[in-house]
Design an enzyme around this catalytic site. Structure first.
Site, PDB file in Angstrom:
ATOM      1  CE1 TYR A  49      -1.736  12.078  -6.800  1.00  0.00           C
ATOM      2  CE2 TYR A  49      -2.816  10.273  -5.648  1.00  0.00           C
ATOM      3  CZ  TYR A  49      -1.680  10.843  -6.190  1.00  0.00           C
ATOM      4  OH  TYR A  49      -0.484  10.171  -6.130  1.00  0.00           O
ATOM      5  CG  HIS A  79       5.396   3.761 -10.324  1.00  0.00           C
ATOM      6  ND1 HIS A  79       5.427   4.796 -11.230  1.00  0.00           N
ATOM      7  CD2 HIS A  79       5.015   4.314  -9.139  1.00  0.00           C
ATOM      8  CE1 HIS A  79       5.072   5.916 -10.632  1.00  0.00           C
ATOM      9  NE2 HIS A  79       4.822   5.652  -9.363  1.00  0.00           N
ATOM     10  CG  ASN A 191      -1.553   4.181  -3.871  1.00  0.00           C
ATOM     11  OD1 ASN A 191      -2.267   5.142  -3.713  1.00  0.00           O
ATOM     12  ND2 ASN A 191      -0.247   4.284  -3.748  1.00  0.00           N
ATOM     13  CE1 TYR A 276      17.825 -18.898  35.737  1.00  0.00           C
ATOM     14  CE2 TYR A 276      18.271 -16.916  34.457  1.00  0.00           C
ATOM     15  CZ  TYR A 276      18.111 -17.543  35.674  1.00  0.00           C
ATOM     16  OH  TYR A 276      18.236 -16.823  36.828  1.00  0.00           O
ATOM     17  NE  ARG A 279      15.551 -22.947  36.755  1.00  0.00           N
ATOM     18  CZ  ARG A 279      16.153 -21.974  37.438  1.00  0.00           C
ATOM     19  NH1 ARG A 279      15.434 -21.109  38.133  1.00  0.00           N
ATOM     20  NH2 ARG A 279      17.463 -21.864  37.444  1.00  0.00           N
ATOM     21  CG  PHE A 323      -0.396   5.006   0.642  1.00  0.00           C
ATOM     22  CD1 PHE A 323       0.686   5.541   1.320  1.00  0.00           C
ATOM     23  CD2 PHE A 323      -1.320   5.876   0.084  1.00  0.00           C
ATOM     24  CE1 PHE A 323       0.858   6.907   1.448  1.00  0.00           C
ATOM     25  CE2 PHE A 323      -1.155   7.255   0.205  1.00  0.00           C
ATOM     26  CZ  PHE A 323      -0.062   7.771   0.882  1.00  0.00           C
ATOM     27  CD  GLU A 408       5.440   9.307  -2.552  1.00  0.00           C
ATOM     28  OE1 GLU A 408       6.430   8.558  -2.690  1.00  0.00           O
ATOM     29  OE2 GLU A 408       4.588   9.470  -3.436  1.00  0.00           O
TER      30      GLU A 408
END
Length: 501
Positions: A49, A79, A191, A276, A279, A323, A408
């Site tokens: 791959y 990409h 990646n 508050y 404090r 990834f 994915e």
């Protein structure tokens, strides 16, 4: 700086983001060993791959040996589809350095030329133009890293003095050679979690200074409102045992020591307990400190991690899912909570200061209320920013949209989780700036009494840029000047705790 893969510290990452370092790698043996394995796989016939197959849903498609280099080039071109404003130079420096460090650990199968290209670009000040939107934080930060890689190849764009320029021209000007990819190298470069991690790290580094300044603004408000220092007694915090709370209380005690204002109301003060927002500052800010430190640990680990796929081990290449940026997403979401709370309690202190029933100061911190409105609407601005932060603090990590034809099918949304932190920091910096102005005005009304030495030093530095305003005037420029001082870190509390310790 010697780049020791897997051993970057938060202090070194801060230097990298600021451009205060030059990087060099001394030991190339791990890189060379894994590169040899990928070269052998590319020359063989077995499907591997990312080496001789397609990507994602196309992983079962075999690619001919004479097309392997084209495969990597096509991957980067296809990409690089990000949109939006460019990543900042600080984020890009972190991306370049952490990608180089990850690849240099020797589990990615890239040649030393790839790592050296990243180091040379970093050292030369080359800033790829990388749009900040388009990653879902799984399968790596594909689009941002593709834009970075395309720029290194001379096909994309560079950021030069805030402007987009052809990367090839900028590479030539800096005497850098465009990168040429071999088998698997494009995949190894895109990646990974380096974009989301860099965004989150830069936010963490920015938040550290803002946090220290918010401690200072809280201490200044405490004195302006003539609050008690009793709630900061070390014994209170020791019996609870929360480390951040203990450290923060110590800062407030140090900031209060020696105040004439404090001494003036120790006797005859009818208010039994402060609100508050005064404090409980150690409890709130201490919890924020603990969250930030946990996020720092996660992000430093991630900055040193190997997060591409597949990975090259001694005698085999193994596909996995490093990834997936879920650790970064969770860390960023937790940082968002801390940033929002720092702003939220600061906004409450502003509201307290302008309310004479609580602060015992003139209404809206103006000498002639009614004719003058004072800090009335400055508080409204702080409230608007605090409310905006509440929406931005919604966790990004709980969302997921399947991509790549359902291959994915669960993603982290870490890149947005990290990116939105910067807007929240800007909002909180303005809230803290407004508090500083309001608290300084409150102290002005208590003259001739003096606050503590640390608070007086802050007051003096603020007044050098922002004059006292007992009567109405154009306040927006003062807020911007004060916010610039907050962002620059010049109004920080002394001895504020660090996120790295």
């Amino acid at each position: 700086m010697k780049l020791i893969p897997g051993q970057l510290t938060l202090a070194q990452l801060a230097d990298i983001a600021a451009g205060r370092a030059a990087l060099e790698l001394a030991d190339w043996s791990a890189v060379d060993r894994s590169a040899a394995m990928v070269a052998a796989a590319a020359a063989g016939d077995a499907p591997v791959y990312g080496v001789n197959t397609g990507f994602g849903k196309l992983a079962s498609t075999r690619i001919a040996k004479d097309q392997l280099a084209q495969l990597q080039l096509n991957l980067i071109r296809s990409h690089a589809v990000g949109v939006g404003a460019p990543m900042s130079p600080e984020v890009m420096r972190l991306m370049l350095a952490t990608k180089a460090g990850s690849l240099a650990r020797g589990f990615s199968g890239v040649r030393r030329e790839v790592v050296q290209s990243l180091l040379d670009a970093f050292n030369a000040g080359f800033i790829p133009y990388v749009p900040c939107q388009g990653s879902v934080g799984a399968s790596g930060d594909l689009a941002p890293l593709a834009h970075m890689t395309l720029a290194l190849m001379g096909e994309g764009e560079a950021l030069v003095d805030g402007k987009r320029m052809p990367a090839r021209d900028e590479l030539a000007r800096l005497e850098l050679q465009p990168l040429t990819l071999a088998a698997k190298e494009g995949l190894a470069l895109i990646n990974g979690t380096q974009a989301s991690t860099a965004l989150a790290l830069h936010a963490l580094l920015r938040f550290e200074g803002l946090f220290a300044t918010a401690l200072a603004s809280g201490a200044m408000t405490l004195d302006a409102a003539r609050g008690s220092d009793g709630p900061f007694d070390a014994r209170i915090h020791e019996v609870r045992g929360q480390p951040g709370q203990i450290e923060v209380a110590a800062v407030y005690r140090a900031m209060a020591t020696g105040s004439e204002i404090r001494q003036s109301h120790r006797e005859g003060d009818e208010r039994v307990q402060d609100p508050y927002c005064l404090r409980c500052q150690p409890q709130v800010m201490g919890a924020c400190l603990d969250q930030a430190r946990h996020a720092a640990q996660v992000l430093v680990r991630e900055a040193n991690a190997v997060t591409d796929n597949p990975l090259v081990f001694d005698d085999v290449m193994v596909s996995g899912g490093n990834f997936h940026a879920e650790p970064v997403a969770f860390a960023a979401d937790n940082l968002a909570l801390a940033i929002a709370e720092v702003g939220a309690i600061a906004e409450r202190r502003i509201a307290m200061l302008i309310d004479p029933g609580i602060s015992r100061l003139p209404p809206f911190l103006t000498a002639d209320a009614g004719l003058h409105s004072g800090f009335m609407i400055a508080h409204v601005t702080a409230a608007a920013l605090a409310s905006e932060n509440k929406s931005l603090a919604h966790p990004a990590s709980v969302d997921s949209l399947p991509t790549s034809a359902n291959q994915e099918d669960h993603v982290s949304m870490a890149t947005f989780a990290a990116r939105r932190l910067h807007a929240m920091i800007d909002n909180t910096a303005h809230i803290v700036a407004i508090e500083m102005l309001a608290a300084a005005q409150g102290i002005d009304f208590l003259r001739p009494l003096q606050s503590s030495a640390p608070v007086e030093a802050l007051h003096q530095r603020l007044r050098a840029d922002c004059a006292s305003s007992p009567a109405d005037h154009y306040l927006a420029p003062d807020i911007e000047r004060a916010a610039a001082l907050v962002q620059a870190g010049v109004l920080k509390a002394s001895h504020a705790p660090s996120f790295g310790g």
